[in-house]
Motif scaffolding. Structure first.
Motif, PDB file in Angstrom:
ATOM      1  N   LEU A 278     -16.850   0.680  -1.927  1.00 32.82           N
ATOM      2  CA  LEU A 278     -15.870   1.346  -2.791  1.00 32.82           C
ATOM      3  C   LEU A 278     -15.433   2.684  -2.177  1.00 32.82           C
ATOM      4  N   ASP A 279     -16.398   3.381  -1.556  1.00 33.40           N
ATOM      5  CA  ASP A 279     -16.041   4.654  -0.930  1.00 33.40           C
ATOM      6  C   ASP A 279     -15.072   4.431   0.220  1.00 33.40           C
ATOM      7  N   ARG A 280     -15.300   3.358   0.992  1.00 35.76           N
ATOM      8  CA  ARG A 280     -14.384   3.082   2.107  1.00 35.76           C
ATOM      9  C   ARG A 280     -13.001   2.696   1.598  1.00 35.76           C
ATOM     10  N   LEU A 281     -12.974   2.052   0.438  1.00 34.90           N
ATOM     11  CA  LEU A 281     -11.711   1.578  -0.137  1.00 34.90           C
ATOM     12  C   LEU A 281     -10.871   2.717  -0.736  1.00 34.90           C
ATOM     13  N   LEU A 282     -11.559   3.762  -1.192  1.00 32.88           N
ATOM     14  CA  LEU A 282     -10.890   4.833  -1.960  1.00 32.88           C
ATOM     15  C   LEU A 282      -9.878   5.639  -1.135  1.00 32.88           C
ATOM     16  N   LEU A 283      -8.695   5.853  -1.713  1.00 32.89           N
ATOM     17  CA  LEU A 283      -7.716   6.780  -1.130  1.00 32.89           C
ATOM     18  C   LEU A 283      -7.587   7.994  -2.035  1.00 32.89           C
ATOM     19  N   THR A 284      -7.848   9.167  -1.464  1.00 33.92           N
ATOM     20  CA  THR A 284      -7.675  10.422  -2.202  1.00 33.92           C
ATOM     21  C   THR A 284      -6.481  11.147  -1.598  1.00 33.92           C
ATOM     22  N   GLN A 285      -6.054  12.232  -2.231  1.00 36.71           N
ATOM     23  CA  GLN A 285      -4.972  13.043  -1.643  1.00 36.71           C
ATOM     24  C   GLN A 285      -5.352  13.474  -0.229  1.00 36.71           C
ATOM     25  N   ALA A 286      -6.629  13.866  -0.044  1.00 40.18           N
ATOM     26  CA  ALA A 286      -7.068  14.325   1.282  1.00 40.18           C
ATOM     27  C   ALA A 286      -6.988  13.194   2.302  1.00 40.18           C
ATOM     28  N   ARG A 287      -7.323  11.976   1.870  1.00 40.75           N
ATOM     29  CA  ARG A 287      -7.254  10.855   2.810  1.00 40.75           C
ATOM     30  C   ARG A 287      -5.807  10.475   3.137  1.00 40.75           C
ATOM     31  N   VAL A 288      -4.920  10.646   2.173  1.00 45.26           N
ATOM     32  CA  VAL A 288      -3.505  10.417   2.461  1.00 45.26           C
ATOM     33  C   VAL A 288      -3.011  11.482   3.443  1.00 45.26           C
ATOM     34  N   ASP A 289      -3.454  12.736   3.233  1.00 46.03           N
ATOM     35  CA  ASP A 289      -3.107  13.802   4.194  1.00 46.03           C
ATOM     36  C   ASP A 289      -3.570  13.431   5.594  1.00 46.03           C
ATOM     37  N   ALA A 290      -4.789  12.875   5.688  1.00 44.20           N
ATOM     38  CA  ALA A 290      -5.338  12.513   7.002  1.00 44.20           C
ATOM     39  C   ALA A 290      -4.505  11.422   7.672  1.00 44.20           C
ATOM     40  N   MET A 291      -3.993  10.475   6.869  1.00 37.51           N
ATOM     41  CA  MET A 291      -3.109   9.431   7.431  1.00 37.51           C
ATOM     42  C   MET A 291      -1.857  10.050   8.041  1.00 37.51           C
ATOM     43  N   ILE A 292      -1.274  10.987   7.279  1.00 40.41           N
ATOM     44  CA  ILE A 292      -0.039  11.642   7.734  1.00 40.41           C
ATOM     45  C   ILE A 292      -0.310  12.422   9.021  1.00 40.41           C
TER      46      ILE A 292
ATOM     47  N   TYR B  24      -8.993  -6.467   9.783  1.00 40.07           N
ATOM     48  CA  TYR B  24      -9.932  -5.395   9.467  1.00 40.07           C
ATOM     49  C   TYR B  24     -10.406  -5.537   8.042  1.00 40.07           C
ATOM     50  N   GLU B  25     -11.389  -4.710   7.715  1.00 43.72           N
ATOM     51  CA  GLU B  25     -11.970  -4.838   6.386  1.00 43.72           C
ATOM     52  C   GLU B  25     -11.501  -3.725   5.458  1.00 43.72           C
ATOM     53  N   SER B  26     -12.337  -3.217   4.620  1.00 42.56           N
ATOM     54  CA  SER B  26     -11.854  -2.504   3.435  1.00 42.56           C
ATOM     55  C   SER B  26     -11.000  -1.242   3.592  1.00 42.56           C
ATOM     56  N   ARG B  27     -11.180  -0.448   4.644  1.00 39.31           N
ATOM     57  CA  ARG B  27     -10.474   0.843   4.708  1.00 39.31           C
ATOM     58  C   ARG B  27      -8.955   0.696   4.811  1.00 39.31           C
ATOM     59  N   PRO B  28      -8.189   1.132   3.805  1.00 40.31           N
ATOM     60  CA  PRO B  28      -6.732   0.986   3.906  1.00 40.31           C
ATOM     61  C   PRO B  28      -6.103   1.916   4.947  1.00 40.31           C
ATOM     62  N   ASN B  29      -6.811   3.013   5.315  1.00 35.17           N
ATOM     63  CA  ASN B  29      -6.205   3.906   6.311  1.00 35.17           C
ATOM     64  C   ASN B  29      -6.069   3.246   7.683  1.00 35.17           C
ATOM     65  N   VAL B  30      -6.831   2.159   7.912  1.00 36.01           N
ATOM     66  CA  VAL B  30      -6.689   1.428   9.184  1.00 36.01           C
ATOM     67  C   VAL B  30      -5.277   0.859   9.311  1.00 36.01           C
TER      68      VAL B  30
END
Lengths: 433, 433
Positions: free
Chosen positions: B83-97, B139-145
């Motif tokens: 679940l932690d790998r799956l979660l997208l937070t504002q900070a994780r969206v920032d990291a994608m950008i 790939y598996e759960s992480r959407p940032n991939v």
């Protein structure tokens, strides 16, 4: 017990025996590969020279062994092309010896460190060229491949397991004995090059599953062999499928260059993978180039198969079918298609090419640049014959094959293609913060 | 009709549907790859910037879609790590950008021509770096991939087909929409990056057989996924299996460096492939280094499993079994073995390493040199923590994975690993004599 059951049992048993033998060879190869990876250039070169001397000293035995294979082949009714590939003459033995000396003279790729640089963390990072480990090579009738393949694997610091054609078994065994003696004379493990000396067909199947011991497989032979290896091998494969090579004569071509290149690419040799199989001609110059080319092709004995518009310009040419565009003739046959322009030529190439070698003949700078960038083949040429796509012409010294894959090695594969690069890090106690 | 038969029919039908859909995607990817291969750097960088802007503008939608996946995952009882790998937070969206901007800033590898030189025949020969074509990534759960993989494929001029975990379907669909809009805004084909947006499990099997359209497959995930892909894929695979990394503390080590490196390599992060799993210590210094290390490991909460001699020096440590030497813990667990010398350490590594990363700590020049040459892993280090084996630390900018294969790309795979080199020949009408 009926004969089907009996056959099954024998086949199972021979598969099991082949697996046991191969397993032992695999273990020996793996442990030899660790010695070979650290062998210095002079030991490896000495081994190559010793093998050459052994072959020279035992040429009578090699040729006698080959005579046995030839007699068996003739008795079995092998066709003349196959028998010719199988034959070893004094001149062909000389060529093997010369090949060994050429490989000995090549620079040793192993241990080369490139791109060494400091990173912000303070570590110094580079890439070191290292052997792949154990290379498996499966090939067909030519016994000289035994020497070629062994010498390239040896020089690149790999151990090799070689499986030649069953019709060349005696020739290959005689050569293998020379290789073993040469390795031993240079103080290297005899198991660094092992030849599977059994006609048992189960050996190939067993070899393909030995990913535990074999790092990469190189099949050399006909389409059937290559396809089987691609399908069944559990390890990576460096393979060469077809050579359906194209020459495109642009309407901005120098027509004299175009004539010479189109003639050379087809008629210099027929049975080779870098020969042109399809000629594409821009409609703007088709009437200017095709009649004279057709005349020279006919003089050379080349059968012409053209598209409808080609057949108007070259009367008497046969109709090319869809199948023709897909065919590697390896013979004095050429298919010809008239296309609107370079884009149409590139579309044809994208549809039908096997990704080996394509050439454009043009004096137009921008088109040459675009053709080079856009055509997705292992060699892309401007104003040169496709026949140049070859390890010797490219200065690799020798080649283990010509890869039509995109991964790892592409095009002619020499010593470098039998190595990989690992990362090396020099530190002074650096840790990640 | 009984339910087994019904299930079979449904399954066959869904396989057929998946194949049809994927076939369409494959064709679209192949044709997009021809456009992408010729796209100039500024168009590709613009696309990356536009995708970043789209993600920024639609972050609420992405996070809402992720909420649906999270709720479904919680309802399904997924474990907390997943679940932690799956979660997208504002900070994780920032990291994608930020990741997209970093990839845009990297140099474009495509079109680089190296080793250009004249050959005796008069042709000028070089090697041009070109995209692989179509890259499939599973790939598996992480959407940032989804963003990472798309950006690397795009920058290296490839088309991509991405298949994320079914539990991240809504998150990935929301991200895929941003990628499509970003590509379109930069004038590039939307089909250059396609995300398989179906939970149909047959899609993975179908993708693995699409060697007609997919040039290379990159699986990212657990052992089960990687092994299935290696077994079933008909195209080459760039894969990363285990990271069973070793640090060997030599008896000529600077013991303070040894302490820091051994501590950092294990405790800096546990769930990563470049963490040390087994510590090898020369018997000559075992008594000097192990007690203090054991204390610091225990403070950090690391469970120690040792060989018999280790357990004498570290009372209370558990007995390491044969299985331990084969295990990638990815957890605060460490196996420790006392060895006679560097050769014994290298034998252990040759037997148990997964070929990812190994380090020696020594001040001895000749041993350092031999360890670097002899150890057959993708990264080999002297006096540095194994944690440096990483695309960012190596300056690749980003990585699509860390390859433990020997063919093609080895170790961290960045943009260059998503390209190949073709041969280019410039001539003036040369033909083979």
């Amino acid at each position: 017990m009926d004969s089907t059951v009996l056959k099954k049992i024998i086949s199972r048993k021979s598969t099991r025996n082949a697996t046991t033998d191969l397993d032992r060879m695999g273990q020996a190869a793996r442990s030899a590969s660790r010695v070979m990876a650290l062998a210095d250039s002079s030991a490896k070169n000495q081994a190559l020279t010793c093998i050459a001397a052994e072959i020279d000293a035992h040429r009578a035995e090699i040729i006698a062994a080959n005579r046995i294979d030839m007699d068996a082949g003739e008795a079995k009714g092998l066709d003349s092309a196959l028998l010719d590939r199988l034959l070893l003459t004094q001149a062909r033995v000389d060529a093997m010896i010369e090949g060994l000396q050429q490989v000995a003279a090549l620079p040793d790729p192993v241990g080369e460190v490139s791109e060494l640089k400091y990173r912000p963390s303070g570590i110094q990072l580079g890439r070191m060229r290292v052997p792949l480990g154990v290379v498996g090579i499966i090939y067909e009738s030519r016994p000289n491949v035994t020497v070629d393949a062994a010498s390239l694997c040896l020089k690149s610091g790999n151990a090799a397991i070689l499986r030649g054609g069953s019709e060349a078994l005696n020739s290959n065994s005689a050569i293998a004995a020379c290789i073993r003696r040469g390795l031993a004379a240079a103080g290297l493990p005899e198991t660094a090059v092992q030849v599977i000396e059994t006609a048992n067909r189960a050996a190939v199947g067993a070899l393909l599953t030995m990913d535990k011991y074999v790092d990469v497989l190189v099949p050399r032979g006909g389409r059937g062999l290559i396809e089987r290896v691609s399908r069944e091998a559990r390890m990576p494969v460096i393979k060469h499928l077809d050579g359906i090579c194209h020459v495109y004569i642009d309407d901005k071509a120098d027509l004299e260059k175009a004539h010479q290149i189109a003639l050379n690419a087809k008629t210099h040799r027929y049975g080779v993978c870098n020969a042109m199989e399809t000629l594409l001609v821009a409609e703007g110059v088709a009437k200017d180039v095709l009649p004279r080319l057709a005349e020279d092709y006919r003089t050379a004995g080349v059968e012409l198969r053209g598209c409808a518009r080609t057949r108007v310009i070259i009367p008497g040419s046969l109709a090319a079918t869809e199948q023709d565009w897909h065919t590697e003739y390896l013979a004095p046959v050429l298919s010809i298609r008239i296309v609107a322009d370079m884009d149409a030529a590139m579309d044809h190439i994208a549809s039908y090419s096997s990704g080996h070698t394509e050439a454009i003949v043009t004096e137009d700078y921008s088109r040459a640049r675009r053709f080079l960038a856009a055509v997705d083949s292992s060699s892309v040429m401007v104003n040169a014959s496709t026949r140049f796509a070859d390890g010797f012409e490219y200065g690799l010294g020798a080649e283990i094959g010509i890869s039509t894959d995109k991964i790892h090695a592409r095009g002619p594969v020499g010593l470098e293609g039998l190595t990989s690069q690992k990362w090396v890090v020099f530190g002074d106690g650096q840790i990640r913060e």
